[in-house]
Structure formats: structure tokens, C-alpha cells
Scaffold this motif. Structure first.
Motif, PDB file in Angstrom:
ATOM      1  N   ILE A   8       0.838  -1.206   0.000  1.00  0.00           N
ATOM      2  CA  ILE A   8       0.000   0.000   0.000  1.00  0.00           C
ATOM      3  C   ILE A   8       0.872   1.255   0.000  1.00  0.00           C
ATOM      4  CG2 ILE A   8      -1.638   1.343   1.375  1.00  0.00           C
ATOM      5  CD1 ILE A   8      -2.851  -1.314   2.294  1.00  0.00           C
ATOM      6  N   GLY A   9       1.911   1.254   0.839  1.00  0.00           N
ATOM      7  CA  GLY A   9       2.803   2.416   0.910  1.00  0.00           C
ATOM      8  C   GLY A   9       3.486   2.705  -0.415  1.00  0.00           C
ATOM      9  N   VAL A  10       4.001   1.673  -1.061  1.00  0.00           N
ATOM     10  CA  VAL A  10       4.714   1.861  -2.324  1.00  0.00           C
ATOM     11  C   VAL A  10       3.763   2.298  -3.439  1.00  0.00           C
ATOM     12  CG1 VAL A  10       5.995   0.673  -4.138  1.00  0.00           C
ATOM     13  CG2 VAL A  10       6.614   0.318  -1.754  1.00  0.00           C
ATOM     14  N   CYS A  11       2.560   1.710  -3.497  1.00  0.00           N
ATOM     15  CA  CYS A  11       1.602   2.093  -4.542  1.00  0.00           C
ATOM     16  C   CYS A  11       1.222   3.565  -4.437  1.00  0.00           C
ATOM     17  CB  CYS A  11       0.351   1.220  -4.443  1.00  0.00           C
ATOM     18  SG  CYS A  11       0.566  -0.460  -5.039  1.00  0.00           S
ATOM     19  N   LEU A  12       0.974   4.028  -3.233  1.00  0.00           N
ATOM     20  CA  LEU A  12       0.598   5.427  -3.042  1.00  0.00           C
ATOM     21  C   LEU A  12       1.742   6.362  -3.447  1.00  0.00           C
ATOM     22  CD1 LEU A  12      -1.316   5.232   0.364  1.00  0.00           C
ATOM     23  CD2 LEU A  12      -2.289   5.713  -1.894  1.00  0.00           C
ATOM     24  N   VAL A  13       2.954   6.012  -3.047  1.00  0.00           N
ATOM     25  CA  VAL A  13       4.111   6.850  -3.377  1.00  0.00           C
ATOM     26  C   VAL A  13       4.390   6.831  -4.875  1.00  0.00           C
ATOM     27  CG1 VAL A  13       6.620   7.028  -3.141  1.00  0.00           C
ATOM     28  CG2 VAL A  13       5.205   6.742  -1.109  1.00  0.00           C
TER      29      VAL A  13
END
Length: 566
Positions: free
Chosen positions: A295-300
Motif C-alpha cells: 500500500i505504501g509503495v503504490c501510493l508513493v
């Protein structure tokens, strides 16, 4: 007269073949405590602790989804790729709860979903699950090897003399033939050969490599999230779903295989030090860690660069390069190599253990059941899966292969969820011999099948934009079937970890998995049908004659040397 006798003989032979096939296909595997007994001899070694299992799960997952598929899916789903990963993650959490219960119930035997289906249902179901899952693993290994080769070539190009001079057939993409269907890549098979050698040396050596590289990539992923957060432009998240929610659902089926780490943990049962306690922790813990990082990587990623500009081969590295952070892109490339290496390493490891299980049961030639007396690894199975992945990775276009992924995972995980329900029913009625008890189990299976069919119908209606009323009808029927499971059946409590909310959680799991199955590309549906037919043929002409579902052979394993000292 002679012709009539020949016809009668032929009909009799056909009838005998069909009768034997039905009898063999419907028999189930029985496991008891003697199957777990420790003896001296050639077998696997119990060396993996709970931390090792967590790293196996994370190592299997973090890599493919973050460093490869993210950019591809974002091109269609846009910033909504985050929702794709969440949907796939929710489905996998439900599956993980089911896996955790079964891993705790059968804590000392290799086989995973194949073993569970063999015990809860029958031989043919188990073999079909194996074949569908195995093709997913083979294709996944080839896909990841291609991407790993691309990242390795990128690192080599940091050397000035090699920059721009590495041919496509060595690392970047491949030399394409026949309109791109065939794509020659030399580096991918070389990398697969190196990892196969490490795995053949022993679980201790491969676990050490996995632990080091998994720790490296997790640190890099966390750094990427923190560094990228300062470069996010929230305008890039609008529109969040440019092509509609349907593309997000389709994306969820593509990224589903990025969470298969917990399946790898379940297949480590025979090499875990304390499997009944550690396997559920490893399965659920690794999945929760992966969901948070994805989730963190997709948002960034989608916040840094407009989704239309994301690359397919190395989206993270290209995104940071476009922001002038070349040093981060270099670090990402190193992390990608570590991540894809561990994903590939664990994937090859799991495949060999599945082949080992089928070799022991006689459904595949006995050579797959052989374990090296000194290395305590199934070397023949390991070499075989390395060869298959090398052929696929060296000859085929990774983009074409990705369209038929997730079929085995979605169907296999649905079967595992069904196993939780049926095994609890079996446990409850197993000591009673009456037609009523048999009908109780059959009623449960019928309800499960209804839920699965409703999930598929709902998915098809949604996919092709049919009337919303049909979708409501399918959902209502599934709810009624689930209510029948809740009200009309009695469920026993299993030993060890217990999946909460049975039968509701497994039913929701099945419905959602099959709904996602209906969103797959049509090539995946064709692959499912063709492989199922081929699997039945292989079983009919080989498996049914050699299977040993209730063999008295003892499964042998060894404790690690440091454990023996205690």
C-alpha cells in the motif's frame, strides 16, 4: 461371432477402466500420527524457526508486486492500483486464516494445498489443484526471472563501458520472434541455474541467502516510501480510477499472485522446528507485513509520477530518476535485484516441495520423492523445476505470460477454504457410520459449490455489464447457501489454530476468490480448461495406477544439529 466378441471385450475393458478411474479418483488420503514419526534415514531437516518462516513469506511476496507488476497494472487502473492491492490483500487474509488452520492441523507433512485437498476431498481434486498451482508457480518464476535479468543488466550499465552496449537478448526484454510470442533472453536461465544450485545445497544455505536479501530489500522499500513521500504530488492521484472500478478488479486478479508468500510458508511444514505453533504465525504475520508495504509503495509511486508515464520493467527506479533522485534509483535497482532474487528463490523452493509430495504419493514418478542423503533436499525435483522455469523464462515474452497468472492461486485457495469446512464436518462425523452422516457432509459440499457458482455468476454479470438484478439474485442465493451451512451443520473445533467464523469466513473467501476468477483475461480461462483436461488425462493414464494414498511408508525428517543438542 469374432467381431461381436471383440466388441464385448472392448466394452468390458472400457467399463472396467471407467470403474477403476472413478474409484481411484474419489479416494482420499488418511493421515495419522505415525506419518509424523521421526526416524533415521534420508529426509528433510527441521531447521526453520518462526523468524525464518516470516522471512520466507515476505521474501516470496515483496519483489514481484512492487518491482514488476505495479507499473503494468497502474497503466490500466491508474492510482486505483492501490485498491487492487488492497482487494487482493483482503482476499488473501481470508485465505491465510484458512491456510493457518490447516497448517496447524497437518503440521509435519509437505504438500500445502495439494495435501489439504487430498485429505478433505479426493485424489483427482488434489491433482487438479497441484497442476493449476504448479503452472502459476512455473509462469511466475519465468516472469520474475525476466524482470530480474532486466534489473541486473541495468546495474551492469552503471559501468561506463557497458552503458547502452548490452544487447536486448542478454537482459533487457529479449530478442523477439513471431510477433513477440517468442522472446529470447539468455540471462534469465543463467540466474535460475545459480539459484537452483543454492537450493540444492540445502535449506540452511538457501535460508541464509533469503534472510540476508529479504532484510536488505525491506530496508530499501521502507526508505523508498519515506523518500518518495516528499516528492508526492497529490494531483497525480486524480482521477483515482480513470478507467473505472472494473479495471481495478481486473488489476486485483493480476496482482493476486504477489501475495503467495503465505502459501510458501505452508509448504515449509516439514522443515519447520515447531510447525504447529510457528506456521500460523509465519503465514499471517508475513501477509500483514506485505500488505502494509504494498500500500505504501503504490501510493508513493502513483503520487510521484502520472500513471500514464510509469514504466513496465522498472517503474520505481524510473520514477525516482524522473525526479532527479538518481542515487535513489540506483538503490532501488539493488533492492529490486535482492527482492526478485528472494521471490524467485522461495518460488523454486516451494515447487520442489510440491513435487516431493506428489512423488511420495505416487502421482508422479518416484524420482521426485528422492531426498539427497547428505544435503537433505529433493535434488531431482529441484533441478526439474529449475529446468522448466529456465525454458519458460528464456523463450517467452513476460507480458504474454502475465495474462494467464492467478488461475491456480484463485482456484487452489478456494479449495483450501472449502477444506476447512469439510474437514471440520468430517471430524465431527468421522467416527459414525450412517447414511445420515454421509449426507451431512454431502450437503455441506453442495452448499460450498453453490457459493462458488454464485461468486462466478456475480463476477460474470459484473464483467459484461448485465442487469444489476442478476447480480443481486446471485448474491442472495450465496447468502442463503451460507446460512444453510451455518444453521444446518455442526462443526468441531480443530487442534491448534482455529479459523474464526467458520463457515462464514471460508464461504466469503470462496465467493470473493471465484468473483476475481471471473475477472481474469479470456486467455486465463482457456488455460484453465485446457490444463484441467490435460491433468485428467495424465491422472487417468498414470496417476491412478501408481498412487499410494494410504501408504504405510513413514515420512522421515531430521532436527537441525543445534536442536539435537538441547
Amino acid at each position: 461371432m469374432g467381431t461381436q466378441q471383440k466388441n464385448e471385450t472392448s466394452a468390458s475393458a472400457s467399463s472396467s477402466f471407467f470403474t477403476r478411474f472413478c474409484f481411484s479418483a474419489l479416494r482420499a488420503k488418511t493421515l495419522n500420527s505415525s506419518s509424523y514419526r521421526t526416524t533415521s534415514g534420508d529426509g528433510l531437516i527441521r531447521r526453520l524457526g518462526v523468524f525464518d518462516l516470516l522471512l520466507i513469506g515476505v521474501g516470496a511476496s515483496i519483489g514481484a508486486g512492487i518491482f514488476v507488476v505495479t507499473g503494468t497494472v497502474a497503466r490500466d487502473a491508474g492510482p486505483g492500483v492501490t485498491i487492487s492491492f488492497i482487494l487482493a490483500g483482503v482476499s488473501c487474509v481470508l485465505n491465510a486464516l484458512c491456510y493457518a488452520e490447516l497448517a496447524s492441523r497437518f503440521p509435519a507433512v509437505v504438500g500445502g494445498a495439494y495435501l489439504y485437498a487430498y485429505t478433505a476431498f479426493n485424489e483427482i481434486t488434489a491433482f487438479l489443484v497441484f497442476m493449476q498451482l504448479m503452472l502459476d508457480y512455473h509462469i511466475g518464476a519465468a516472469s520474475i526471472a525476466r524482470s530480474l535479468a532486466s534489473y541486473v543488466a541495468t546495474i551492469f550499465e552503471l559501468i561506463p563501458a557497458l552503458k547502452g552496449n548490452i544487447p536486448a537478448w542478454i537482459g533487457h526484454g529479449g530478442e523477439e520472434f513471431f510477433g513477440g510470442t517468442l522472446s529470447i533472453n539468455i540471462l534469465a536461465p543463467i540466474l535460475l541455474a545459480l539459484l537452483t544450485i543454492i537450493l540444492c545445497r540445502g535449506v540452511g544455505e538457501s535460508s541464509a541467502v533469503n534472510s540476508f536479501m529479504t532484510a536488505t530489500k525491506v530496508v530499501i522499500v521502507i526508505f523508498v516510501i519515506i523518500a518518495g513521500a516528499f516528492k508526492v504530488d497529490v494531483d497525480n492521484w486524480s482521477p483515482f480510477a480513470p478507467n473505472g472500478f472494473k479495471e481495478i478488479l481486473t488489476g486485483a486478479t493480476v496482482v493476486f499472485f504477489a501475495y503467495v508468500g503465505f502459501d510458501a510458508v505452508a509448504n515449509s511444514a516439514e522443515e519447520s522446528k515447531r510447525p504447529q505453533r510457528d506456521l500460523p504465525i509465519g503465514i499471517l504475520g508475513s501477509l500483514i507485513i506485505c500488505i502494509a508495504l504494498y500500500i505504501g509503495v503504490c501510493l508513493v509511486l502513483t503520487g510521484m509520477v502520472p500513471y500514464t508515464l510509469l514504466g513496465e520493467d522498472a517503474p520505481l527506479a524510473e520514477a525516482f530518476t524522473s525526479k532527479g533522485m538518481k542515487y535513489v534509483s540506483i538503490l532501488i535497482s539493488i533492492g529490486a535485484v535482492a527482492g526478485l532474487t528472494t521471490t524467485l528463490l522461495v518460488g523454486l523452493y516451494v515447487q520442489s516441495r510440491l513435487y516431493l509430495g506428489l512423488g511420495r504419493d505416487g502421482l508422479l514418478p518416484s524420482i521426485f520423492a528422492k531426498v539427497h542423503p547428505k544435503r537433505h533436499t529433493p535434488i531431482h525435483s529441484q533441478i526439474w523445476v529449475g529446468i522448466i522455469a529456465s525454458v519458460l523464462g528464456g523463450l517467452f515474452n513476460v507480458h504474454v505470460l502475465s495474462h494467464i497468472l492467478s488461475v491456480g492461486s484463485l482456484t487452489g485457495y478456494s479449495v483450501v477454504a472449502a477444506c476447512v469446512v469439510t474437514l471440520r464436518l468430517k471430524t465431527r462425523t468421522g467416527n459414525q457410520v450412517s447414511s445420515k452422516c454421509m449426507s451431512t457432509w454431502c450437503e455441506g459440499v453442495i452448499c460450498i459449490v453453490i457459493v462458488a457458482c454464485c461468486g462466478f455468476a456475480t463476477g460474470v454479470v459484473y464483467r459484461f455489464g448485465a442487469s444489476f438484478i442478476f447480480m443481486i439474485v446471485a448474491v442472495v442465493i450465496a447468502i442463503i447457501a451460507c446460512a444453510a451451512l451455518c444453521c444446518c451443520q455442526a462443526y468441531s473445533d480443530p487442534p491448534g489454530f482455529s479459523c474464526p467464523g467458520v463457515p462464514i469466513v471460508p464461504s466469503v473467501c470462496i465467493f470473493f476468490n471465484i468473483f476475481l476468477f471471473a475477472q481474469l483475461h479470456y486467455e486465463a480461462w482457456i488455460r484453465f480448461v485446457i490444463l484441467s483436461v490435460v491433468s485428467v488425462g495424465i491422472y487417468a493414464f498414470y496417476g491412478q495406477y501408481h498412487a499410494k494414498p494410504n501408504s504405510d511408508e513413514t515420512i522421515i525428517y531430521h532436527m537441525a544439529p543445534e536442536e539435537d543438542a538441547h
